[in-house]
Design an enzyme around this catalytic site. Sequence first.
Site, short mmCIF file in Angstrom:
data_model
loop_
_atom_site.label_atom_id
_atom_site.label_comp_id
_atom_site.label_asym_id
_atom_site.label_seq_id
_atom_site.Cartn_x
_atom_site.Cartn_y
_atom_site.Cartn_z
N ASN A 7 0.98 -1.11 0.03
CA ASN A 7 0.24 0.26 -0.04
C ASN A 7 0.31 1.63 0.23
O ASN A 7 1.54 1.02 0.74
CB ASN A 7 -0.83 0.31 1.23
N GLU A 34 -4.21 1.97 -2.85
CA GLU A 34 -4.41 3.21 -2.67
C GLU A 34 -3.25 4.60 -3.49
O GLU A 34 -2.22 4.96 -2.84
CB GLU A 34 -3.42 3.84 -1.25
N ASP A 144 -4.02 -4.45 1.45
CA ASP A 144 -4.51 -4.37 2.38
C ASP A 144 -5.47 -4.53 3.30
O ASP A 144 -6.35 -4.25 2.27
CB ASP A 144 -4.47 -2.75 1.92
N ASN A 146 -6.91 -4.58 5.88
CA ASN A 146 -7.39 -3.87 7.04
C ASN A 146 -8.14 -4.14 7.77
O ASN A 146 -9.54 -3.87 8.50
CB ASN A 146 -8.22 -2.45 7.24
N ASP A 215 -1.32 -6.31 6.53
CA ASP A 215 -0.98 -7.17 3.91
C ASP A 215 -0.23 -7.85 3.80
O ASP A 215 0.70 -8.45 5.18
CB ASP A 215 0.40 -5.34 4.11
N ASP A 247 3.07 4.91 4.61
CA ASP A 247 2.62 3.73 6.58
C ASP A 247 2.69 2.60 6.36
O ASP A 247 2.97 2.28 7.16
CB ASP A 247 0.93 4.97 6.83
N HIS A 248 2.42 2.39 5.26
CA HIS A 248 2.78 0.30 5.20
C HIS A 248 4.51 0.59 4.34
O HIS A 248 5.12 1.05 3.85
CB HIS A 248 2.17 0.41 4.19
#
Length: 256
Positions: A7, A34, A144, A146, A215, A247-248
């Site tokens: 991501n 994303e 991802d 989530n 992930d 941030d991933h």
Amino acid sequence: MRIATWNINGLTARQSFLEHWLAARSPDLVGIQEIKTADDKFPHMAFAAAGYQAVTHGQKGWNGVAVLSRERVEIVQRGLPGHEESARFLHVRAGELDFITVYCPNGKTLQHEDFPRKLEWYDALADHLARTVDPSKPAVLCGDMNVCPAPLDSWNDALFAGQIFHTDAERSRFRRLLEIGFVDAFRSLHTDARTFSWWDYRAGAFHKGQGLRIDFLLATPTVMKRVRSVEIDRDYRKKKDALVPSDHAPVLADLE
DNA sequence: ATGACGCCTTCCAGGCGA
């Protein structure tokens, strides 16, 4: 063969960082999430110059997934049937391998209307995969998700018990993907590792080790037999030559 | 207790992410 999922939190903001990573790690097949970029704005030329064909299911401003591949791939499905309003699903065929990448909805909080929508999206995903993927054949489902599937996948499962990413409702949806025939490649090779793939940008979460494993590279058994290693590339959660990271972190697997 | 960082957008403050 090296496969990966990442991501990237915005392609426009991350393009140089992504190119840096492609050059350093040389993956063959990558699912990215994303991208937040419309299909007609995707910088195909830049990735072609780096040796990658890109297949996209983009969207302006939000969501968006893509596959980068060194070998030619063909599109099987763009968008999750019945849920095409957000670009979160892309299925391509790379030789004998079915490669599917997803960006699952976040859900926000249990009280938010997005939470039941997240569960519905997961149900639609599992229904679709059960109809279209043969678990006896080579297939990878990555992205991802989530969800923290188990307490070991959260930096503080007790603190977040029953909250978003940590609910039984979400975990049962993730389990249903495994019941279809997918195996969590990282967890399969690292049974007890408390290793994360996402850390909040804020409050020094990365340096404090406050992350989540959300992930995943999920693979059918025929692919799992070929897996030699699976790693979370946390070095690429760090600043790189003053470039801001996602941030991933990427998740990588090497297949024989 | 709160916000914290970084992304995006008919454009710059506000929504969102996870």
